[in-house]
Design an enzyme around this catalytic site. Structure first.
Site, mmCIF file in Angstrom:
data_model
loop_
_atom_site.group_PDB
_atom_site.id
_atom_site.type_symbol
_atom_site.label_atom_id
_atom_site.label_comp_id
_atom_site.label_asym_id
_atom_site.label_seq_id
_atom_site.Cartn_x
_atom_site.Cartn_y
_atom_site.Cartn_z
ATOM 1 N N LYS A 176 0.766 -1.083 -0.022
ATOM 2 C CA LYS A 176 -0.063 0.012 0.027
ATOM 3 C C LYS A 176 0.791 1.246 0.109
ATOM 4 O O LYS A 176 1.332 1.718 1.041
ATOM 5 C CB LYS A 176 -1.105 -0.062 1.277
ATOM 6 C CG LYS A 176 -1.893 0.878 1.130
ATOM 7 C CD LYS A 176 -3.263 0.650 2.260
ATOM 8 C CE LYS A 176 -4.049 1.787 2.206
ATOM 9 N NZ LYS A 176 -5.150 2.032 0.957
HETATM 10 N N1 PMP Z 1 -7.497 -1.142 -3.489
HETATM 11 C C1 PMP Z 1 -7.076 0.229 -3.200
HETATM 12 C C2 PMP Z 1 -6.243 0.751 -4.211
HETATM 13 C C3 PMP Z 1 -7.319 0.535 -1.972
HETATM 14 O O1 PMP Z 1 -6.700 1.928 -1.592
HETATM 15 C C4 PMP Z 1 -7.842 0.045 -1.019
HETATM 16 C C5 PMP Z 1 -8.142 0.585 0.409
HETATM 17 N N2 PMP Z 1 -7.039 0.262 1.315
HETATM 18 C C6 PMP Z 1 -8.578 -1.127 -1.177
HETATM 19 C C7 PMP Z 1 -8.267 -1.680 -2.404
HETATM 20 C C8 PMP Z 1 -9.267 -1.979 -0.396
HETATM 21 O O2 PMP Z 1 -8.434 -2.427 0.974
HETATM 22 P P1 PMP Z 1 -8.900 -2.501 2.490
HETATM 23 O O3 PMP Z 1 -10.339 -3.460 2.404
HETATM 24 O O4 PMP Z 1 -7.797 -3.285 3.044
HETATM 25 O O5 PMP Z 1 -9.351 -1.233 2.830
#
Ligand code: PMP
Length: 300
Positions: free
Chosen positions: A158
């Protein structure tokens, strides 16, 4: 609604081990993280004072940093405690929590081996990304930008830098009057929205793209667990754009978006239906359970 800039608010921010007044949580302009995007972050939500799936977020933060070649100088236990501490210090119960780690000022060049690693955690009130009437469903435009091949970018991290593509895509969609963008990957397969994973209901089964070049979201994995508890078959597979017309329902899943129905993708129209409704309600109920119950009902 007037937007209050993020540097013009009150409260405290956890910054390198201490709580500092919000307006003093600054960094130097010559920070490596700003120039070379050597930063990783998390997006978490607290419900009723508990941060949902906190350890999974903390583990991903530490893992995201390792993918970018740096070690966050705190343990997972310390990071979890800091997230809870900053929430309590701001008297927040329902809130979004944003930890971010980045390389500092010791070196300002492509090489950054000597930089110190910083960690800050902020929290603020942030209702659902798509607002209270999200049950009607959001509209997605098709992004011109593609999710890159995992050998082209650190796609499992991330990483702040990857959001450059997301911002370009989202701005493009907004310029055309959409709420968000649907991104394809470099192969032309359906990938995700700019900040949430995507699901399709096809013949009563739940289909979602295999997360091999984008985040395997914590919400995504939670929704899969909830679907299986409801005896809904879940299929993770490559999905091509021309299959989207076969879907009877479409929804997004992410920490900020939670479970959000989709009513349009480009020229295709969808009606939020029972599978989305069930999973949205189950997710809403789950996030309000104790961490122990959450792990018992929806391990990921
Ligand atoms: N894809 C992207 C690009 C994101 O920024 C997020 C948010 N973190 C997600 C998917 C979903 O991840 P999560 O469910 O862990 O928040």
């Amino acid at each position: 609604m007037a937007l209050v800039p993020f540097d013009d608010r009150d409260g405290v921010i956890w910054y390198d081990g201490a709580l500092v007044p919000w307006r003093e949580a600054t960094l130097h302009i010559l920070s490596h993280g700003l120039h070379y995007a050597s930063g990783v972050f998390e997006g978490e939500r607290a419900y009723g004072g508990h941060i949902f799936k906190l350890r999974a977020h903390t583990d991903r933060l530490i893992g995201s940093a390792r993918i970018l070649g740096f070690e966050i100088p705190y343990t997972a236990d310390e990071i979890d405690a800091a997230c809870q501490q900053v929430l309590a210090a701001n008297d927040m119960v329902e809130a979004y929590v944003r930890p971010i780690a980045w390389r500092g000022t010791e070196q300002l060049s492509v090489s950054a081996q000597a930089t110190q690693i910083h960690l800050a955690i902020a929290t603020w009130a942030w209702p659902n990304l798509f607002g209270a009437d999200r049950m009607k469903g959001v509209r997605l435009g098709l992004a011109e930008w593609k999710r890159p091949h995992p050998e082209t970018a650190p796609t499992a991290s991330k990483a702040a830098g990857l959001y450059m593509i997301g911002t370009l895509s989202k701005h493009g969609a907004e310029a055309e009057g959409f709420d968000d963008a649907l991104m394809l990957d470099w192969r032309g397969q359906v990938a995700e929205a700019t900040g949430a994973n995507i699901f399709f209901v096809i013949d009563g089964e739940l289909h979602t793209p295999t997360p091999d070049c984008f985040l395997n979201g914590i919400t995504r994995r939670t929704v899969i667990a909830l679907a299986r508890r409801n005896q809904i078959t879940v299929v993770e597979r490559p999905i091509f754009p021309d299959e989207m017309k076969l879907a009877s329902e479409v929804f997004l899943a992410g920490t900020a978006a939670e479970v959000t129905p989709v009513r349009q993708i480009g020229d295709l129209h969808f009606t939020p239906g029972p599978v989305t409704e069930t999973l949205l309600r189950d997710y809403e109920a789950l996030v309000r359970m104790s961490p122990e119950e959450v792990e018992q009902r929806a391990p990921i």
